[in-house]
Write a protein that holds these residues in place. Sequence first.
Motif, PDB file in Angstrom:
ATOM      1  N   MET A   1      -8.345   5.548  -0.985  1.00 50.63           N
ATOM      2  CA  MET A   1      -7.817   4.292  -0.520  1.00 50.63           C
ATOM      3  C   MET A   1      -6.317   4.269  -0.817  1.00 50.63           C
ATOM      4  SD  MET A   1      -8.556   0.327  -1.629  1.00 50.63           S
ATOM      5  CE  MET A   1     -10.276   0.451  -1.696  1.00 50.63           C
ATOM      6  N   HIS A   2      -5.536   3.873   0.150  1.00 51.25           N
ATOM      7  CA  HIS A   2      -4.091   3.753  -0.015  1.00 51.25           C
ATOM      8  C   HIS A   2      -3.721   2.279  -0.026  1.00 51.25           C
ATOM      9  CE1 HIS A   2      -3.656   7.996   0.718  1.00 51.25           C
ATOM     10  NE2 HIS A   2      -4.417   7.868   1.796  1.00 51.25           N
ATOM     11  N   ILE A   3      -3.058   1.838  -1.096  1.00 52.56           N
ATOM     12  CA  ILE A   3      -2.604   0.448  -1.184  1.00 52.56           C
ATOM     13  C   ILE A   3      -1.129   0.467  -1.532  1.00 52.56           C
ATOM     14  CG2 ILE A   3      -2.825  -1.756  -2.381  1.00 52.56           C
ATOM     15  CD1 ILE A   3      -5.695  -1.072  -2.948  1.00 52.56           C
ATOM     16  N   THR A   4      -0.343  -0.278  -0.794  1.00 55.26           N
ATOM     17  CA  THR A   4       1.078  -0.378  -1.095  1.00 55.26           C
ATOM     18  C   THR A   4       1.361  -1.800  -1.574  1.00 55.26           C
ATOM     19  OG1 THR A   4       1.549  -0.973   1.195  1.00 55.26           O
ATOM     20  CG2 THR A   4       1.715   1.357   0.621  1.00 55.26           C
ATOM     21  N   PHE A   5       2.057  -1.907  -2.686  1.00 48.83           N
ATOM     22  CA  PHE A   5       2.411  -3.213  -3.244  1.00 48.83           C
ATOM     23  C   PHE A   5       3.882  -3.475  -3.002  1.00 48.83           C
ATOM     24  CE2 PHE A   5      -1.206  -1.870  -5.835  1.00 48.83           C
ATOM     25  CZ  PHE A   5      -2.024  -2.972  -5.689  1.00 48.83           C
ATOM     26  N   ASP A   6       4.222  -4.703  -2.741  1.00 48.82           N
ATOM     27  CA  ASP A   6       5.611  -5.057  -2.551  1.00 48.82           C
ATOM     28  C   ASP A   6       6.087  -5.938  -3.705  1.00 48.82           C
ATOM     29  OD1 ASP A   6       4.169  -7.272  -1.934  1.00 48.82           O
ATOM     30  OD2 ASP A   6       5.175  -7.713  -0.051  1.00 48.82           O
ATOM     31  N   PHE A   7       7.351  -6.296  -3.676  1.00 51.88           N
ATOM     32  CA  PHE A   7       7.951  -7.091  -4.741  1.00 51.88           C
ATOM     33  C   PHE A   7       7.315  -8.471  -4.843  1.00 51.88           C
ATOM     34  CE2 PHE A   7      11.332  -9.956  -6.299  1.00 51.88           C
ATOM     35  CZ  PHE A   7      11.479  -9.415  -7.567  1.00 51.88           C
ATOM     36  N   GLY A   8       6.903  -9.039  -3.730  1.00 51.40           N
ATOM     37  CA  GLY A   8       6.272 -10.361  -3.735  1.00 51.40           C
ATOM     38  C   GLY A   8       4.991 -10.380  -4.549  1.00 51.40           C
ATOM     39  N   THR A   9       4.220  -9.308  -4.474  1.00 49.08           N
ATOM     40  CA  THR A   9       2.983  -9.230  -5.243  1.00 49.08           C
ATOM     41  C   THR A   9       3.274  -9.232  -6.736  1.00 49.08           C
ATOM     42  OG1 THR A   9       1.977  -7.975  -3.450  1.00 49.08           O
ATOM     43  CG2 THR A   9       0.866  -7.906  -5.575  1.00 49.08           C
ATOM     44  N   VAL A  10       4.314  -8.521  -7.139  1.00 52.86           N
ATOM     45  CA  VAL A  10       4.699  -8.490  -8.555  1.00 52.86           C
ATOM     46  C   VAL A  10       5.141  -9.880  -9.008  1.00 52.86           C
ATOM     47  CG1 VAL A  10       6.342  -7.523 -10.212  1.00 52.86           C
ATOM     48  CG2 VAL A  10       5.329  -6.058  -8.463  1.00 52.86           C
ATOM     49  N   VAL A  11       5.914 -10.553  -8.194  1.00 55.52           N
ATOM     50  CA  VAL A  11       6.391 -11.896  -8.538  1.00 55.52           C
ATOM     51  C   VAL A  11       5.214 -12.861  -8.669  1.00 55.52           C
ATOM     52  CG1 VAL A  11       7.708 -13.879  -7.681  1.00 55.52           C
ATOM     53  CG2 VAL A  11       8.666 -11.580  -7.532  1.00 55.52           C
ATOM     54  N   TRP A  12       4.283 -12.830  -7.728  1.00 56.42           N
ATOM     55  CA  TRP A  12       3.137 -13.734  -7.786  1.00 56.42           C
ATOM     56  C   TRP A  12       2.226 -13.419  -8.958  1.00 56.42           C
ATOM     57  CZ3 TRP A  12       3.490 -18.189  -5.839  1.00 56.42           C
ATOM     58  CH2 TRP A  12       4.203 -18.416  -4.672  1.00 56.42           C
ATOM     59  N   THR A  13       2.128 -12.149  -9.333  1.00 53.05           N
ATOM     60  CA  THR A  13       1.319 -11.787 -10.496  1.00 53.05           C
ATOM     61  C   THR A  13       1.926 -12.351 -11.770  1.00 53.05           C
ATOM     62  OG1 THR A  13       0.594  -9.775  -9.397  1.00 53.05           O
ATOM     63  CG2 THR A  13       0.328  -9.859 -11.776  1.00 53.05           C
ATOM     64  N   VAL A  14       3.233 -12.225 -11.924  1.00 58.31           N
ATOM     65  CA  VAL A  14       3.909 -12.790 -13.102  1.00 58.31           C
ATOM     66  C   VAL A  14       3.779 -14.310 -13.113  1.00 58.31           C
ATOM     67  CG1 VAL A  14       6.166 -13.094 -14.203  1.00 58.31           C
ATOM     68  CG2 VAL A  14       5.481 -10.850 -13.356  1.00 58.31           C
ATOM     69  N   MET A  15       3.947 -14.943 -11.949  1.00 57.60           N
ATOM     70  CA  MET A  15       3.794 -16.400 -11.860  1.00 57.60           C
ATOM     71  C   MET A  15       2.367 -16.824 -12.215  1.00 57.60           C
ATOM     72  SD  MET A  15       6.649 -17.880 -10.855  1.00 57.60           S
ATOM     73  CE  MET A  15       6.200 -19.344  -9.983  1.00 57.60           C
ATOM     74  N   GLY A  16       1.380 -16.046 -11.794  1.00 60.88           N
ATOM     75  CA  GLY A  16      -0.011 -16.347 -12.114  1.00 60.88           C
ATOM     76  C   GLY A  16      -0.291 -16.244 -13.600  1.00 60.88           C
ATOM     77  N   ILE A  17       0.246 -15.207 -14.240  1.00 59.96           N
ATOM     78  CA  ILE A  17       0.060 -15.049 -15.688  1.00 59.96           C
ATOM     79  C   ILE A  17       0.719 -16.203 -16.441  1.00 59.96           C
ATOM     80  CG2 ILE A  17       0.675 -13.592 -17.662  1.00 59.96           C
ATOM     81  CD1 ILE A  17       0.303 -11.182 -15.749  1.00 59.96           C
TER      82      ILE A  17
END
Length: 87
Positions: A1-17
């Motif tokens: 499986m190939h998954i590409t993450f972008d900067f928005g995903t990192v930002v939303w993860t930090v905001m969620g934590i």
Amino acid sequence: MHITFDFGTVVWTVMGILTGFRVYQWSQPTAPTTPTAQPAGMTKGERLVLALTAAVAVITIGSYLSGGVEKAEIDKPELSVSVTTRA
């Protein structure tokens, strides 16, 4: 499986934590008014479930709104057909 993450995903993860941490702190039981009374509020387990639910909701909704996962595909094996002939 190939998954590409972008900067928005990192930002939303930090905001969620951070949201989960704030919800956990916010749901702390209140101090009893009399020395013999039990503290009013949720238990640690209930607070943890509430905080994790809030964190997952922020990550999921935020990633969905900003585009999130750009590509996800499962590698499928290629079928090869071989033909054998007898002479």
